[in-house]
Design a protein around this motif. Structure first.
Motif, PDB file in Angstrom:
ATOM      1  N   GLU A   1       0.586  -1.348   0.450  1.00  0.00           N
ATOM      2  CA  GLU A   1      -0.402  -0.342   0.085  1.00  0.00           C
ATOM      3  C   GLU A   1       1.035   1.218  -0.395  1.00  0.00           C
ATOM      4  O   GLU A   1       0.693   2.492  -0.680  1.00  0.00           O
ATOM      5  N   ARG A   2       2.055   1.105   0.474  1.00  0.00           N
ATOM      6  CA  ARG A   2       3.210   2.360   0.692  1.00  0.00           C
ATOM      7  C   ARG A   2       3.371   2.535  -0.298  1.00  0.00           C
ATOM      8  O   ARG A   2       3.791   3.934  -0.763  1.00  0.00           O
ATOM      9  N   ASN A   3       4.092   1.540  -0.960  1.00  0.00           N
ATOM     10  CA  ASN A   3       4.827   1.994  -2.338  1.00  0.00           C
ATOM     11  C   ASN A   3       3.865   1.842  -3.218  1.00  0.00           C
ATOM     12  O   ASN A   3       3.878   3.075  -4.215  1.00  0.00           O
ATOM     13  N   THR A   4       2.842   1.374  -3.098  1.00  0.00           N
ATOM     14  CA  THR A   4       1.350   1.509  -4.343  1.00  0.00           C
ATOM     15  C   THR A   4       1.032   3.325  -4.490  1.00  0.00           C
ATOM     16  O   THR A   4       0.782   4.522  -5.604  1.00  0.00           O
ATOM     17  N   ALA A   5       0.991   3.422  -3.103  1.00  0.00           N
ATOM     18  CA  ALA A   5       0.482   5.389  -2.449  1.00  0.00           C
ATOM     19  C   ALA A   5       1.691   6.022  -3.659  1.00  0.00           C
ATOM     20  O   ALA A   5       1.597   7.328  -4.491  1.00  0.00           O
ATOM     21  N   THR A   6       2.543   5.746  -3.634  1.00  0.00           N
ATOM     22  CA  THR A   6       4.158   6.755  -3.801  1.00  0.00           C
ATOM     23  C   THR A   6       3.776   6.254  -5.593  1.00  0.00           C
ATOM     24  O   THR A   6       3.961   7.330  -6.344  1.00  0.00           O
ATOM     25  N   ALA A   7       3.904   5.051  -6.141  1.00  0.00           N
ATOM     26  CA  ALA A   7       3.506   5.270  -7.685  1.00  0.00           C
ATOM     27  C   ALA A   7       2.256   5.924  -8.094  1.00  0.00           C
ATOM     28  O   ALA A   7       2.599   6.530  -9.550  1.00  0.00           O
TER      29      ALA A   7
ATOM     30  N   ALA B   1      -0.846   5.887 -18.809  1.00  0.00           N
ATOM     31  CA  ALA B   1      -0.971   4.744 -17.855  1.00  0.00           C
ATOM     32  C   ALA B   1      -0.025   3.536 -18.087  1.00  0.00           C
ATOM     33  O   ALA B   1      -0.326   2.866 -16.749  1.00  0.00           O
ATOM     34  N   GLU B   2       0.657   3.271 -19.342  1.00  0.00           N
ATOM     35  CA  GLU B   2       2.542   2.484 -18.940  1.00  0.00           C
ATOM     36  C   GLU B   2       2.780   2.627 -18.028  1.00  0.00           C
ATOM     37  O   GLU B   2       3.035   1.495 -17.184  1.00  0.00           O
ATOM     38  N   ASP B   3       3.173   3.488 -17.724  1.00  0.00           N
ATOM     39  CA  ASP B   3       4.167   3.605 -16.545  1.00  0.00           C
ATOM     40  C   ASP B   3       3.236   3.697 -15.281  1.00  0.00           C
ATOM     41  O   ASP B   3       3.871   3.390 -14.319  1.00  0.00           O
TER      42      ASP B   3
ATOM     43  N   ALA C   1       0.894   1.407 -14.783  1.00  0.00           N
ATOM     44  CA  ALA C   1       1.157  -0.317 -13.686  1.00  0.00           C
ATOM     45  C   ALA C   1       2.462  -0.351 -14.065  1.00  0.00           C
ATOM     46  O   ALA C   1       2.799  -1.227 -13.041  1.00  0.00           O
ATOM     47  N   HIS C   2       3.653  -0.157 -14.378  1.00  0.00           N
ATOM     48  CA  HIS C   2       4.815  -0.297 -13.994  1.00  0.00           C
ATOM     49  C   HIS C   2       5.053  -0.030 -12.977  1.00  0.00           C
ATOM     50  O   HIS C   2       5.370  -0.698 -12.128  1.00  0.00           O
ATOM     51  N   GLY C   3       4.446   1.005 -12.278  1.00  0.00           N
ATOM     52  CA  GLY C   3       4.715   1.974 -10.745  1.00  0.00           C
ATOM     53  C   GLY C   3       4.349   0.733 -10.054  1.00  0.00           C
ATOM     54  O   GLY C   3       4.787   0.395  -8.829  1.00  0.00           O
ATOM     55  N   VAL C   4       3.137   0.174  -9.907  1.00  0.00           N
ATOM     56  CA  VAL C   4       2.275  -0.523  -9.315  1.00  0.00           C
ATOM     57  C   VAL C   4       2.848  -1.931  -9.099  1.00  0.00           C
ATOM     58  O   VAL C   4       3.373  -2.589  -8.120  1.00  0.00           O
ATOM     59  N   GLU C   5       3.349  -2.453 -10.055  1.00  0.00           N
ATOM     60  CA  GLU C   5       4.785  -3.710 -10.691  1.00  0.00           C
ATOM     61  C   GLU C   5       5.918  -3.483  -9.761  1.00  0.00           C
ATOM     62  O   GLU C   5       6.023  -5.044  -8.669  1.00  0.00           O
TER      63      GLU C   5
END
Length: 125
Positions: free
Chosen positions: A23-29, A109-111, A113-117
């Motif tokens: 969650e923390r990392n996804t929030a950053t992305a 959008a692609e960026d 998706a990559h950030g969440v991955e």
């Protein structure tokens, strides 16, 4: 026959903390992508003769919800010319649309998706 597994307790502890890290990392992305969309939309609409203050009205907010993290990006109606957002983006019967938010979002959008991955992989021990 018996099996001895060494180190499993540590693995379980590491995995227990993974949801918080995700969650923390996804929030950053999401925040990084929202900022890029904001800037892209501002760049696309900047310099329009009749909308000098509109680009500065485009803002974003990132929120943690029960389902994850979300961002709201668009003109702030409380800022000068911010209430013109729908008219600018979609046009009217007398004004052609000036798409800027939609294209800026599609561009990132692609960026995202990559950030969440990356966020998920970094959360794993």
């Amino acid at each position: 026959m018996s099996v001895v597994i060494v180190g499993l307790d540590q693995v379980l502890r590491d995995l227990a903390g993974a949801p918080v890290r995700v969650e923390r990392n996804t929030a950053t992305a999401v925040a990084v992508t929202a900022r890029k969309v904001q800037q892209g939309a501002r760049d696309r609409i900047a310099g329009h003769k009749y909308l000098p203050q509109y680009p500065a009205a485009i803002s974003y907010d990132v929120r943690h919800t029960g389902l994850g993290v979300e961002a709201e990006i668009g003109p702030d109606k409380g800022r000068p010319q911010g209430a013109l957002g729908n008219i600018v983006e979609y046009g009217t019967s007398k004004n052609a649309p000036l798409p800027h938010l939609g294209p800026a979002l599609e561009e990132q959008a692609e960026d995202l998706a990559h950030g969440v991955e990356v966020a998920v992989w970094q959360a794993m021990p």
